[in-house]
Design a protein around this motif. Structure first.
Motif, PDB file in Angstrom:
ATOM      1  N   ALA A   8       0.785  -1.236   0.000  1.00 39.17           N
ATOM      2  CA  ALA A   8       0.000   0.000   0.000  1.00 39.17           C
ATOM      3  C   ALA A   8       0.815   1.283   0.000  1.00 39.17           C
ATOM      4  O   ALA A   8       0.280   2.348  -0.250  1.00 39.17           O
ATOM      5  CB  ALA A   8      -0.949   0.005   1.203  1.00 39.17           C
ATOM      6  N   GLY A   9       2.106   1.218   0.279  1.00 41.80           N
ATOM      7  CA  GLY A   9       2.904   2.436   0.423  1.00 41.80           C
ATOM      8  C   GLY A   9       3.101   3.206  -0.868  1.00 41.80           C
ATOM      9  O   GLY A   9       2.873   2.713  -1.968  1.00 41.80           O
ATOM     10  N   PHE A  10       3.569   4.451  -0.718  1.00 43.23           N
ATOM     11  CA  PHE A  10       3.802   5.329  -1.869  1.00 43.23           C
ATOM     12  C   PHE A  10       5.155   5.106  -2.530  1.00 43.23           C
ATOM     13  O   PHE A  10       5.364   5.514  -3.666  1.00 43.23           O
ATOM     14  CB  PHE A  10       3.710   6.806  -1.446  1.00 43.23           C
ATOM     15  CG  PHE A  10       2.311   7.246  -1.143  1.00 43.23           C
ATOM     16  CD1 PHE A  10       1.407   7.464  -2.163  1.00 43.23           C
ATOM     17  CD2 PHE A  10       1.906   7.441   0.161  1.00 43.23           C
ATOM     18  CE1 PHE A  10       0.113   7.878  -1.890  1.00 43.23           C
ATOM     19  CE2 PHE A  10       0.610   7.855   0.446  1.00 43.23           C
ATOM     20  CZ  PHE A  10      -0.286   8.073  -0.573  1.00 43.23           C
ATOM     21  N   GLY A  11       6.110   4.524  -1.834  1.00 47.23           N
ATOM     22  CA  GLY A  11       7.437   4.329  -2.391  1.00 47.23           C
ATOM     23  C   GLY A  11       8.220   5.621  -2.524  1.00 47.23           C
ATOM     24  O   GLY A  11       9.014   5.783  -3.443  1.00 47.23           O
ATOM     25  N   THR A  12       8.020   6.556  -1.604  1.00 42.12           N
ATOM     26  CA  THR A  12       8.643   7.874  -1.705  1.00 42.12           C
ATOM     27  C   THR A  12      10.169   7.817  -1.683  1.00 42.12           C
ATOM     28  O   THR A  12      10.822   8.632  -2.318  1.00 42.12           O
ATOM     29  CB  THR A  12       8.163   8.803  -0.574  1.00 42.12           C
ATOM     30  OG1 THR A  12       8.377   8.155   0.678  1.00 42.12           O
ATOM     31  CG2 THR A  12       6.689   9.121  -0.728  1.00 42.12           C
ATOM     32  N   ARG A  13      10.747   6.853  -0.993  1.00 44.21           N
ATOM     33  CA  ARG A  13      12.208   6.765  -0.943  1.00 44.21           C
ATOM     34  C   ARG A  13      12.809   6.317  -2.264  1.00 44.21           C
ATOM     35  O   ARG A  13      14.005   6.429  -2.473  1.00 44.21           O
ATOM     36  CB  ARG A  13      12.640   5.819   0.179  1.00 44.21           C
ATOM     37  CG  ARG A  13      12.378   6.422   1.556  1.00 44.21           C
ATOM     38  CD  ARG A  13      12.766   5.455   2.633  1.00 44.21           C
ATOM     39  NE  ARG A  13      11.831   4.341   2.585  1.00 44.21           N
ATOM     40  CZ  ARG A  13      11.400   3.687   3.656  1.00 44.21           C
ATOM     41  NH1 ARG A  13      11.842   4.014   4.838  1.00 44.21           N
ATOM     42  NH2 ARG A  13      10.558   2.699   3.550  1.00 44.21           N
ATOM     43  N   GLU A  20       5.419   6.984 -11.474  1.00 44.21           N
ATOM     44  CA  GLU A  20       4.439   6.549 -12.470  1.00 44.21           C
ATOM     45  C   GLU A  20       3.736   5.247 -12.101  1.00 44.21           C
ATOM     46  O   GLU A  20       2.606   5.025 -12.511  1.00 44.21           O
ATOM     47  CB  GLU A  20       5.127   6.373 -13.830  1.00 44.21           C
ATOM     48  CG  GLU A  20       5.801   7.634 -14.340  1.00 44.21           C
ATOM     49  CD  GLU A  20       4.811   8.736 -14.656  1.00 44.21           C
ATOM     50  OE1 GLU A  20       3.727   8.429 -15.171  1.00 44.21           O
ATOM     51  OE2 GLU A  20       5.133   9.898 -14.370  1.00 44.21           O
ATOM     52  N   ILE A  21       4.411   4.392 -11.377  1.00 45.68           N
ATOM     53  CA  ILE A  21       3.854   3.081 -11.035  1.00 45.68           C
ATOM     54  C   ILE A  21       4.057   2.810  -9.548  1.00 45.68           C
ATOM     55  O   ILE A  21       4.958   3.368  -8.933  1.00 45.68           O
ATOM     56  CB  ILE A  21       4.507   1.946 -11.860  1.00 45.68           C
ATOM     57  CG1 ILE A  21       6.019   1.901 -11.609  1.00 45.68           C
ATOM     58  CG2 ILE A  21       4.196   2.076 -13.328  1.00 45.68           C
ATOM     59  CD1 ILE A  21       6.709   0.715 -12.227  1.00 45.68           C
ATOM     60  N   PRO A  22       3.234   1.932  -8.956  1.00 45.16           N
ATOM     61  CA  PRO A  22       3.427   1.599  -7.549  1.00 45.16           C
ATOM     62  C   PRO A  22       4.732   0.809  -7.352  1.00 45.16           C
ATOM     63  O   PRO A  22       5.175   0.077  -8.236  1.00 45.16           O
ATOM     64  CB  PRO A  22       2.213   0.756  -7.192  1.00 45.16           C
ATOM     65  CG  PRO A  22       1.513   0.450  -8.452  1.00 45.16           C
ATOM     66  CD  PRO A  22       2.051   1.316  -9.523  1.00 45.16           C
ATOM     67  N   LYS A  23       5.309   0.968  -6.201  1.00 45.44           N
ATOM     68  CA  LYS A  23       6.587   0.357  -5.856  1.00 45.44           C
ATOM     69  C   LYS A  23       6.660  -1.147  -6.179  1.00 45.44           C
ATOM     70  O   LYS A  23       7.660  -1.594  -6.734  1.00 45.44           O
ATOM     71  CB  LYS A  23       6.857   0.643  -4.382  1.00 45.44           C
ATOM     72  CG  LYS A  23       7.955  -0.123  -3.733  1.00 45.44           C
ATOM     73  CD  LYS A  23       8.203   0.316  -2.300  1.00 45.44           C
ATOM     74  CE  LYS A  23       6.990   0.188  -1.423  1.00 45.44           C
ATOM     75  NZ  LYS A  23       7.254   0.514  -0.028  1.00 45.44           N
TER      76      LYS A  23
END
Length: 78
Positions: A8-13, A20-23
């Motif tokens: 569910a995370g945003f993958g900000t790191r 553009e795509i989920p982690k």
């Protein structure tokens, strides 16, 4: 046997890689990371896999279709 994969995370790191795509859909080799996880879980007898989703859930749902069960988090639970 069953498994739950947290996606569910945003993958900000990961910066630009996850804009553009989920982690879990970032490719390693020719396949998304999530595909590698599913392969290994299946190899060890896991037959039912659920993923929790938040950021761009349609990307994962469109790629995997009915192979997985989905739990959508409208608000991230942390």
């Amino acid at each position: 046997m069953r498994a739950l994969i947290l996606c569910a995370g945003f993958g900000t790191r990961l910066g630009k890689l996850a804009k553009e795509i989920p982690k879990p859909m970032i490719k390693v080799g020719n396949y998304p990371v999530l595909e590698h996880l599913i392969f290994h879980l299946s190899k060890y007898g896991i037959t039912q896999i659920m993923v929790n989703l938040h950021y761009k859930p349609e990307v994962i749902m469109n790629y995997f279709g009915t192979r997985l069960l989905y739990s959508y988090e409208p608000t991230l639970l942390g």
